[in-house]
Design a protein around this motif. Structure first.
Motif, PDB file in Angstrom:
ATOM      1  N   LEU A 112       9.579   2.740 -12.537  1.00  0.00           N
ATOM      2  CA  LEU A 112      10.380   1.577 -12.676  1.00  0.00           C
ATOM      3  C   LEU A 112      10.969   1.290 -11.220  1.00  0.00           C
ATOM      4  N   PHE A 113      11.463   2.014 -10.606  1.00  0.00           N
ATOM      5  CA  PHE A 113      12.072   1.909  -9.257  1.00  0.00           C
ATOM      6  C   PHE A 113      11.158   1.449  -8.443  1.00  0.00           C
ATOM      7  N   ARG A 114      10.159   1.856  -8.070  1.00  0.00           N
ATOM      8  CA  ARG A 114       9.339   1.754  -7.016  1.00  0.00           C
ATOM      9  C   ARG A 114       8.781   0.262  -6.834  1.00  0.00           C
ATOM     10  N   PRO A 115       8.325  -0.522  -8.060  1.00  0.00           N
ATOM     11  CA  PRO A 115       7.893  -1.948  -7.802  1.00  0.00           C
ATOM     12  C   PRO A 115       9.230  -2.518  -7.608  1.00  0.00           C
ATOM     13  N   MET A 116      10.277  -2.066  -8.152  1.00  0.00           N
ATOM     14  CA  MET A 116      11.587  -3.105  -8.417  1.00  0.00           C
ATOM     15  C   MET A 116      12.171  -2.905  -6.740  1.00  0.00           C
ATOM     16  N   MET A 117      12.162  -1.876  -6.015  1.00  0.00           N
ATOM     17  CA  MET A 117      12.618  -1.894  -4.894  1.00  0.00           C
ATOM     18  C   MET A 117      11.776  -2.744  -3.995  1.00  0.00           C
ATOM     19  N   THR A 118      10.465  -2.476  -4.127  1.00  0.00           N
ATOM     20  CA  THR A 118       9.617  -3.379  -3.141  1.00  0.00           C
ATOM     21  C   THR A 118       9.760  -4.886  -3.224  1.00  0.00           C
ATOM     22  N   TYR A 167      10.988 -17.083  -7.077  1.00  0.00           N
ATOM     23  CA  TYR A 167      10.002 -16.172  -5.881  1.00  0.00           C
ATOM     24  C   TYR A 167       9.880 -14.871  -6.398  1.00  0.00           C
ATOM     25  N   ALA A 168      11.011 -14.218  -6.797  1.00  0.00           N
ATOM     26  CA  ALA A 168      10.942 -12.968  -7.244  1.00  0.00           C
ATOM     27  C   ALA A 168       9.692 -12.698  -8.293  1.00  0.00           C
ATOM     28  N   ILE A 169       9.809 -13.426  -9.371  1.00  0.00           N
ATOM     29  CA  ILE A 169       8.550 -13.259 -10.119  1.00  0.00           C
ATOM     30  C   ILE A 169       7.260 -13.483  -9.521  1.00  0.00           C
ATOM     31  N   PHE A 170       7.223 -14.487  -8.714  1.00  0.00           N
ATOM     32  CA  PHE A 170       5.881 -14.758  -7.873  1.00  0.00           C
ATOM     33  C   PHE A 170       5.519 -13.513  -7.082  1.00  0.00           C
ATOM     34  N   VAL A 171       6.320 -12.910  -6.424  1.00  0.00           N
ATOM     35  CA  VAL A 171       6.246 -11.642  -5.536  1.00  0.00           C
ATOM     36  C   VAL A 171       5.692 -10.702  -6.556  1.00  0.00           C
ATOM     37  N   MET A 172       6.415 -10.344  -7.614  1.00  0.00           N
ATOM     38  CA  MET A 172       6.368  -9.363  -8.513  1.00  0.00           C
ATOM     39  C   MET A 172       4.968  -9.426  -9.123  1.00  0.00           C
ATOM     40  N   CYS A 173       4.535 -10.675  -9.221  1.00  0.00           N
ATOM     41  CA  CYS A 173       2.859 -10.745  -9.834  1.00  0.00           C
ATOM     42  C   CYS A 173       1.992 -10.229  -9.048  1.00  0.00           C
ATOM     43  N   GLY A 174       2.309 -10.307  -7.600  1.00  0.00           N
ATOM     44  CA  GLY A 174       1.287  -9.712  -6.713  1.00  0.00           C
ATOM     45  C   GLY A 174       1.658  -8.089  -6.306  1.00  0.00           C
ATOM     46  N   ILE A 175       2.879  -7.672  -6.264  1.00  0.00           N
ATOM     47  CA  ILE A 175       3.294  -6.524  -5.796  1.00  0.00           C
ATOM     48  C   ILE A 175       2.784  -5.675  -6.897  1.00  0.00           C
ATOM     49  N   VAL A 176       3.139  -5.739  -8.257  1.00  0.00           N
ATOM     50  CA  VAL A 176       2.808  -4.714  -9.375  1.00  0.00           C
ATOM     51  C   VAL A 176       1.193  -4.492  -9.302  1.00  0.00           C
ATOM     52  N   PRO A 177       0.247  -5.293  -9.299  1.00  0.00           N
ATOM     53  CA  PRO A 177      -1.167  -4.923  -9.331  1.00  0.00           C
ATOM     54  C   PRO A 177      -1.361  -4.305  -7.830  1.00  0.00           C
ATOM     55  N   TRP A 178      -0.923  -4.683  -6.854  1.00  0.00           N
ATOM     56  CA  TRP A 178      -1.170  -4.213  -5.408  1.00  0.00           C
ATOM     57  C   TRP A 178      -0.735  -2.786  -5.186  1.00  0.00           C
ATOM     58  N   LEU A 179       0.598  -2.390  -5.788  1.00  0.00           N
ATOM     59  CA  LEU A 179       1.139  -1.066  -5.836  1.00  0.00           C
ATOM     60  C   LEU A 179      -0.157  -0.086  -6.580  1.00  0.00           C
ATOM     61  N   TYR A 180      -0.824  -0.499  -7.642  1.00  0.00           N
ATOM     62  CA  TYR A 180      -1.915   0.404  -8.169  1.00  0.00           C
ATOM     63  C   TYR A 180      -2.961   0.470  -7.420  1.00  0.00           C
ATOM     64  N   PHE A 181      -3.289  -0.665  -6.814  1.00  0.00           N
ATOM     65  CA  PHE A 181      -4.591  -0.705  -6.001  1.00  0.00           C
ATOM     66  C   PHE A 181      -4.219   0.168  -4.802  1.00  0.00           C
ATOM     67  N   ALA A 182      -3.104   0.198  -3.927  1.00  0.00           N
ATOM     68  CA  ALA A 182      -2.903   0.932  -2.833  1.00  0.00           C
ATOM     69  C   ALA A 182      -2.826   2.277  -3.164  1.00  0.00           C
ATOM     70  N   GLU A 183      -2.163   2.686  -4.471  1.00  0.00           N
ATOM     71  CA  GLU A 183      -1.995   4.070  -4.781  1.00  0.00           C
ATOM     72  C   GLU A 183      -3.291   4.888  -5.161  1.00  0.00           C
ATOM     73  N   ALA A 184      -4.028   4.023  -6.164  1.00  0.00           N
ATOM     74  CA  ALA A 184      -5.345   4.396  -6.390  1.00  0.00           C
ATOM     75  C   ALA A 184      -6.031   4.634  -5.281  1.00  0.00           C
ATOM     76  N   LEU A 185      -6.328   3.891  -4.401  1.00  0.00           N
ATOM     77  CA  LEU A 185      -7.084   3.826  -3.316  1.00  0.00           C
ATOM     78  C   LEU A 185      -6.872   4.978  -2.276  1.00  0.00           C
TER      79      LEU A 185
END
Lengths: 258, 300
Positions: free
Chosen positions: B78-84, B105-123
């Motif tokens: 939970l902390f990682r996406p929240m912090m970013t 804006y916070a919601i807007f960014v979060m919609c992008g960050i949450v999937p991106w964190l998955y993508f970056a981590e998985a990659l």
């Protein structure tokens, strides 16, 4: 009886200085300043196995003999599908359970029990099978007390015990055992030999590599002797086969000394 | 002497035959031919089906191991996406000020960050998956394709938790999710398949050349700014928008944002491009993996 392994002209070529087949910029710069390494630039090839053919029937127990670097492990790796032959082909009927190394894929942070299930799955056991055999495996390994501690706290002996216990309870039709009877203390070694004997008696096929000739004598019904990647001797007369192997090793050593 | 040998071996043969009743070989009908050719597509899929057990075990292992011996444990998910989000929200809310429409804006960014964190981590993990397990693949055979698949499957759990956090954040801002939220799994599947394709291309290469993962480390940073995560795509000039559409993550992130917040119409064009590129990447990845499989085992 039906042949279970058929090898037809199996050969494997390795490039000796593979490291150099891909060169970094730093290496190239270093080369300018040293004359020595120029020689090593050409990749040398080396046939670890050269045109090996044999047929193994179901239920045979084969001792594979050969000195270090003769190609035994390469052969076992090809039979267990880890690496592919450069030439020739090998036909298998059945599943291979290979014990080239015990405890492969153990994760240090997981407990003994978690690792048991993980390792057995990697070895290709079905979940039903693993659950059925778990108690037997645990009992055999003799590490019941530590089963719920992370495996990083295990001693190396305990780890090998658990690893061997899992692998030897696999029910593949072909069992490959490379140099691992020599694990653990004397009591456990006896247990291992006994277990392998049991597997042989159950009618499965075993390929055994061991530098100690006693278990080979006790367990095997046929000898395949490999030297410099070639098949030197293939006989069902185990004692004679071992004798011949020991003679060639000794004469080679003498040849080197003089 | 000869007689003795013959008789003892025949006795052995007899006893073996008797005992073999107990043991019934099940797989002797399954013929395996091992030669220099790489596995065919049909064999690969068959192998994969047989290896589903390994796959599920590997995924469970990855999930269990991830936060072992960390004090906060599971809370990190939970902390990682929240912090970013906090960092980006502060910087871009007060300093750069992107117009994010009606959405906070916070919601807007979060919609992008949450999937991106998955993508970056998985990659990142997927690309090194073969190399990290080199000791296993040189000791035992199993379909190696399960390694990258397993590694990119495990972080899906983090993604799921991230999505839950996003929904909680939305309820704090009192934004109600719309019906199109049901399409979210589709977009996530598309992202998963794209990740798989890229990982299948580069994991075998990483086993041969260690440069790959170094390249990916900074490539991912650049890639993030080339994806409309912290800014809406339509603030860019038209030409740049077309260019960014080639990046499948553009279509995917836009799709996810549409399905969660849904205050903008869905960009079908970008989504189709993303799907097409995903399919192409997957085909190349499967082909490359099978071709390089024979090689990386010997050279890893």
């Amino acid at each position: 009886m039906q042949p279970i392994i058929i090898a037809e002209g199996v050969s494997k070529k390795y490039t000796v200085n593979d490291e150099n087949s891909f060169r970094t910029l730093r290496d190239s710069i270093a080369d300018i300043f040293s004359a020595k390494s120029k020689r090593s630039r050409l990749p040398k090839t080396f046939w670890a196995l050269d045109d090996i053919s044999f047929t193994i029937n179901a239920g045979e127990s084969i001792g594979i003999l050969g000195r270090n670097g003769a190609g035994k492990s390469t052969l076992l790796k090809i039979i267990s599908r880890i690496t592919k032959p450069t030439k020739g082909r090998l036909t298998l009927r059945g599943r291979v359970a290979s014990l080239l190394e015990v405890g492969v894929g153990f994760h240090p942070e997981l407990t003994g029990r978690e690792n048991l299930f993980l390792n057995a799955a990697i070895l290709g056991e079905s979940r039903k099978n693993i659950q059925r055999k778990a108690d037997e495996i645990i009992h055999f390994s003799g590490v019941e007390r530590f089963l719920d501690t992370p495996i990083k706290r295990f001693s190396s002996g305990m780890r090998t015990r658990l690893g061997f216990a899992i692998a030897s309870h696999s029910d593949g039709e072909i069992l490959i055992v490379d140099e691992i009877i020599a694990v653990g203390d004397f009591e456990f070694q006896k247990k291992c030999t006994h277990k392998i004997n049991e597997v042989i008696k159950s009618g499965r096929t075993i390929l055994l590599v061991n530098h100690d000739m006693n278990p080979v004598k006790k367990l095997c019904s046929r000898i395949i002797h490999i030297a410099h990647g070639q098949l030197v001797n293939d006989t069902t007369d185990v004692n004679k086969g071992i004798k011949k192997y020991l003679q060639t090793t000794i004469s080679n050593d003498e040849g080197k000394n003089t | 002497m000869v007689l003795l040998l013959v008789s003892s071996s025949s006795i052995r043969a007899i006893t073996r035959r008797q005992i073999s009743h107990r043991y019934s070989p099940r797989n002797t009908n399954r013929k395996t031919v091992i030669d220099q050719k790489p596995l065919g597509l049909k064999e690969t899929i068959g192998d994969l089906w047989r290896a589903r057990e390994i796959l599920s075990k590997l995924v469970k292992k990855d999930i269990r191991v991830q936060y072992k011996q960390t004090a906060l444990g599971f809370l990190w998910v939970l902390f990682r996406p929240m912090m970013t989000v906090l960092v980006f929200a502060t910087i871009f809310r007060y300093i750069v000020r992107f117009p994010a429409g009606e959405t906070p804006y916070a919601i807007f960014v979060m919609c992008g960050i949450v999937p991106w964190l998955y993508f970056a981590e998985a990659l990142r993990k997927g690309v090194t998956s073969i190399y990290d397990n080199s000791h296993i693949i040189t000791c035992i055979y199993f379909p190696r394709i399960v390694l990258p698949i397993g590694v990119i499957t495990a972080p899906l759990l983090d993604l799921m938790i991230g999505v839950c956090a996003l929904l909680i954040m939305m309820s704090i801002y009192s934004i109600e999710p719309k019906a199109q939220l049901l399409s979210l799994p589709l977009f996530i599947s598309l992202m998963y398949l794209f990740t798989l394709g890229v990982v299948l291309c580069f994991a075998p290469l990483q086993a041969l050349y260690r440069d790959i993962n170094i390249i990916f480390t900074f490539l991912l940073t650049i890639w993030m700014y080339l994806t409309p995560i912290i800014y809406p795509l339509d603030i860019l000039p038209q030409k740049l928008q077309t260019l960014l559409a080639i990046n499948p993550m553009t279509g995917i992130v836009q799709g996810i944002r549409w399905s969660v917040v849904g205050d903008n119409p869905l960009d079908w064009k970008n989504l189709i491009v993303a799907t097409a590129i995903t399919i192409i990447t997957l085909i190349i990845g499967l082909y490359a993996f099978r071709r390089l499989e024979t090689k990386f085992v010997d050279q890893v």
